[in-house]
Scaffold this motif. Sequence first.
Motif, PDB file in Angstrom:
ATOM      1  N   PRO A 105      -5.164  -2.580  -9.985  1.00  0.00           N
ATOM      2  CA  PRO A 105      -5.816  -1.264  -9.901  1.00  0.00           C
ATOM      3  C   PRO A 105      -6.226  -0.823  -8.505  1.00  0.00           C
ATOM      4  O   PRO A 105      -6.586   0.328  -8.314  1.00  0.00           O
ATOM      5  CB  PRO A 105      -7.055  -1.455 -10.789  1.00  0.00           C
ATOM      6  N   ILE A 106      -6.161  -1.711  -7.521  1.00  0.00           N
ATOM      7  CA  ILE A 106      -6.637  -1.293  -6.186  1.00  0.00           C
ATOM      8  C   ILE A 106      -5.439  -0.952  -5.300  1.00  0.00           C
ATOM      9  O   ILE A 106      -4.548  -1.776  -5.095  1.00  0.00           O
ATOM     10  CB  ILE A 106      -7.479  -2.411  -5.530  1.00  0.00           C
ATOM     11  N   GLU A 107      -5.435   0.287  -4.809  1.00  0.00           N
ATOM     12  CA  GLU A 107      -4.288   0.733  -4.016  1.00  0.00           C
ATOM     13  C   GLU A 107      -4.617   0.727  -2.539  1.00  0.00           C
ATOM     14  O   GLU A 107      -4.717   1.780  -1.926  1.00  0.00           O
ATOM     15  CB  GLU A 107      -3.878   2.144  -4.447  1.00  0.00           C
ATOM     16  N   ASP A 108      -4.877  -0.450  -1.956  1.00  0.00           N
ATOM     17  CA  ASP A 108      -5.199  -0.458  -0.525  1.00  0.00           C
ATOM     18  C   ASP A 108      -4.037  -0.991   0.307  1.00  0.00           C
ATOM     19  O   ASP A 108      -4.172  -1.289   1.479  1.00  0.00           O
ATOM     20  CB  ASP A 108      -6.471  -1.287  -0.274  1.00  0.00           C
ATOM     21  N   GLY A 109      -2.880  -1.124  -0.326  1.00  0.00           N
ATOM     22  CA  GLY A 109      -1.686  -1.535   0.411  1.00  0.00           C
ATOM     23  C   GLY A 109      -1.540  -3.042   0.543  1.00  0.00           C
ATOM     24  O   GLY A 109      -0.516  -3.528   0.999  1.00  0.00           O
ATOM     25  N   SER A 110      -2.559  -3.806   0.129  1.00  0.00           N
ATOM     26  CA  SER A 110      -2.441  -5.256   0.315  1.00  0.00           C
ATOM     27  C   SER A 110      -1.945  -5.960  -0.947  1.00  0.00           C
ATOM     28  O   SER A 110      -1.484  -7.095  -0.890  1.00  0.00           O
ATOM     29  CB  SER A 110      -3.787  -5.849   0.738  1.00  0.00           C
ATOM     30  N   ASN A 111      -2.068  -5.299  -2.100  1.00  0.00           N
ATOM     31  CA  ASN A 111      -1.598  -5.931  -3.343  1.00  0.00           C
ATOM     32  C   ASN A 111      -0.297  -5.288  -3.786  1.00  0.00           C
ATOM     33  O   ASN A 111      -0.304  -4.326  -4.543  1.00  0.00           O
ATOM     34  CB  ASN A 111      -2.635  -5.751  -4.464  1.00  0.00           C
ATOM     35  N   TYR A 112       0.781  -5.783  -3.261  1.00  0.00           N
ATOM     36  CA  TYR A 112       2.051  -5.166  -3.627  1.00  0.00           C
ATOM     37  C   TYR A 112       3.063  -6.224  -4.043  1.00  0.00           C
ATOM     38  O   TYR A 112       2.885  -7.418  -3.797  1.00  0.00           O
ATOM     39  CB  TYR A 112       2.604  -4.317  -2.476  1.00  0.00           C
ATOM     40  N   ALA A 113       4.084  -5.736  -4.725  1.00  0.00           N
ATOM     41  CA  ALA A 113       5.210  -6.601  -5.080  1.00  0.00           C
ATOM     42  C   ALA A 113       6.479  -5.790  -4.835  1.00  0.00           C
ATOM     43  O   ALA A 113       6.418  -4.574  -4.655  1.00  0.00           O
ATOM     44  CB  ALA A 113       5.116  -7.008  -6.546  1.00  0.00           C
ATOM     45  N   TYR A 114       7.602  -6.476  -4.833  1.00  0.00           N
ATOM     46  CA  TYR A 114       8.880  -5.762  -4.750  1.00  0.00           C
ATOM     47  C   TYR A 114       9.552  -5.778  -6.114  1.00  0.00           C
ATOM     48  O   TYR A 114       9.387  -6.728  -6.893  1.00  0.00           O
ATOM     49  CB  TYR A 114       9.810  -6.460  -3.756  1.00  0.00           C
ATOM     50  N   LEU A 115      10.322  -4.720  -6.375  1.00  0.00           N
ATOM     51  CA  LEU A 115      11.244  -4.791  -7.512  1.00  0.00           C
ATOM     52  C   LEU A 115      12.435  -5.573  -6.979  1.00  0.00           C
ATOM     53  O   LEU A 115      12.958  -5.232  -5.910  1.00  0.00           O
ATOM     54  CB  LEU A 115      11.697  -3.391  -7.939  1.00  0.00           C
ATOM     55  N   ARG A 116      12.859  -6.580  -7.693  1.00  0.00           N
ATOM     56  CA  ARG A 116      13.873  -7.470  -7.107  1.00  0.00           C
ATOM     57  C   ARG A 116      15.147  -6.694  -6.727  1.00  0.00           C
ATOM     58  O   ARG A 116      15.648  -5.889  -7.514  1.00  0.00           O
ATOM     59  CB  ARG A 116      14.210  -8.619  -8.066  1.00  0.00           C
ATOM     60  N   PRO A 117      15.682  -6.962  -5.535  1.00  0.00           N
ATOM     61  CA  PRO A 117      16.913  -6.285  -5.120  1.00  0.00           C
ATOM     62  C   PRO A 117      18.169  -7.026  -5.594  1.00  0.00           C
ATOM     63  O   PRO A 117      19.279  -6.527  -5.444  1.00  0.00           O
ATOM     64  CB  PRO A 117      16.825  -6.323  -3.596  1.00  0.00           C
ATOM     65  N   GLU A 118      17.992  -8.212  -6.131  1.00  0.00           N
ATOM     66  CA  GLU A 118      19.082  -8.994  -6.737  1.00  0.00           C
ATOM     67  C   GLU A 118      18.397  -9.975  -7.688  1.00  0.00           C
ATOM     68  O   GLU A 118      17.212 -10.274  -7.522  1.00  0.00           O
ATOM     69  CB  GLU A 118      19.881  -9.746  -5.666  1.00  0.00           C
ATOM     70  N   THR A 119      19.129 -10.465  -8.676  1.00  0.00           N
ATOM     71  CA  THR A 119      18.469 -11.379  -9.623  1.00  0.00           C
ATOM     72  C   THR A 119      18.412 -12.797  -9.053  1.00  0.00           C
ATOM     73  O   THR A 119      17.674 -13.649  -9.537  1.00  0.00           O
ATOM     74  CB  THR A 119      19.185 -11.413 -10.997  1.00  0.00           C
ATOM     75  N   ALA A 120      19.192 -13.040  -8.011  1.00  0.00           N
ATOM     76  CA  ALA A 120      19.399 -14.393  -7.510  1.00  0.00           C
ATOM     77  C   ALA A 120      18.135 -15.123  -7.064  1.00  0.00           C
ATOM     78  O   ALA A 120      17.964 -16.313  -7.343  1.00  0.00           O
ATOM     79  CB  ALA A 120      20.380 -14.347  -6.340  1.00  0.00           C
TER      80      ALA A 120
END
Length: 448
Positions: free
Chosen positions: A128-143
């Motif tokens: 819930p906190i949008e301060d730019g430090s809690n992020y993840a990526y959507l995987r760009p490959e499954t590997a």
Amino acid sequence: MPAKNMDEIVALCKRRGFIFQSSEIYGGLQGTYDFGPLGVELKNNLKNAWWEAMVYENDNIEGLDSSILTNPLVLKYSGHEDTFSDPMVDCKSCNLRFRADQVPEHCKDEDLTEPRQFNLMFKTNVGPIEDGSNYAYLRPETAQQIFTNFKNVLDSTSKPIPFGIAQVGKAFRNEITPRNFIFRVREFEQMELEYFVMPGEDEDAHTLWVQKRVEWWDKQGVPTKSLELYDVPTEELAHYSKKTVDLMYKFPHGLEELEGIANRTDFDLGSHSKKQDELNITSKVNVNKHSNSKMAVQNESGDWVVPYVIEPSAGVERGFLAIINEAYTDEELEDGKSRIVLKLKPHLSPVKAAVIPLKKNNEDIVNTAKNIKDDLQKIGLGRIILENTGNIGKSYRKHDEIGTPLCITVDFDTLDDNSVTIRDRDTMSQKRIQISDLANYLIELVKK
Ligand code: ATP
């Protein structure tokens, strides 16, 4: 005979419910598509065929379904944060942005900015906190999540090397210029195998997998003669690759990559490993300060060895497009008319059989047809449908176009002698068979 152009395929896919533009009623979202009632069947059949060939036919290959949201450290050590980018240029004349190697002819060199790197990964906020430090990526490959699970799978299945982990699932890339229908999109699916071998056995394994993948595509209706093997030159190789062979297919818009088979060396496991200096890693890995696992196995002498990885990586959408393109046939008939028929391999067909009552309001005929549908459905070959339009000609045309291998017509004679007319999609030949023989007939047809 493949389709003449992409427009024919796009039109058929929309008309018959294979593929729709995503968010269409709001003007769409570039680089995304939705798979309709028939598209989802064909796509699932293709993924299942891959899964069977990988996981079920090889006792030393296991499956995995990992998360799409990925801890940034995974993509830091894989090299994606630093290197997963394409060069991008702006055209000052038309005010559009392009991948530097895909600038249209009408843009003049003097109007283009210097190329700059654009990272293709989608980043998203986590929690819930949008301060730019809690992020993840959507995987760009499954590997990558296959690599991070290497030890988990190895320890839970007690497999000796060589062994593989297979995964099918979504991948996301913020492509600068998505285009050519489902060929280059921002959200797509991959079918990836990571096959772990001992160093020294990698080159033979790579050659073998190239051959196996070509044979598999042939069984899906993309004949070997339609594929070109492109041995990627050293200067074009990805940073992790010792050798890559791309399977190139002549898509309606040109010759392009359908699948890549890479020898990723010990780069991936080595990069994700702790205590790297104890492991005799041969490739130039990223120094890892965060991993809590040694991604290595012990050989007979007890020395730690990081396995090499052979990776056949195929795109589901590109496979779908190649398969439809190969199957699309505009056929001249003897009576001067023509028909469009999708000559799909029956195991991939979205509908395996259509059961058609001759008269749509005759209760006995319709009930018999319903019973046939229910019985055939129970065999588990895929979708069987009751096609009660009352118009046999129209039903045949529809099922030719969507690639249904078999039409079964129930008429007045059926009520007397339990026989039905079956019509073959490709030859259009018709014959009568007993209802009791239908199941075996269909099993044989779909198995081919
Ligand atoms: P390209 O050079 O065409 O961008 P790539 O070499 O980046 O592709 P890989 O990273 O090798 O592709 O990905 C493996 C497979 O995933 C590709 O062979 C392709 O089938 C599929 N794929 C990759 N990017 C896309 C995309 N944007 N849309 C659809 N499929 C894709």
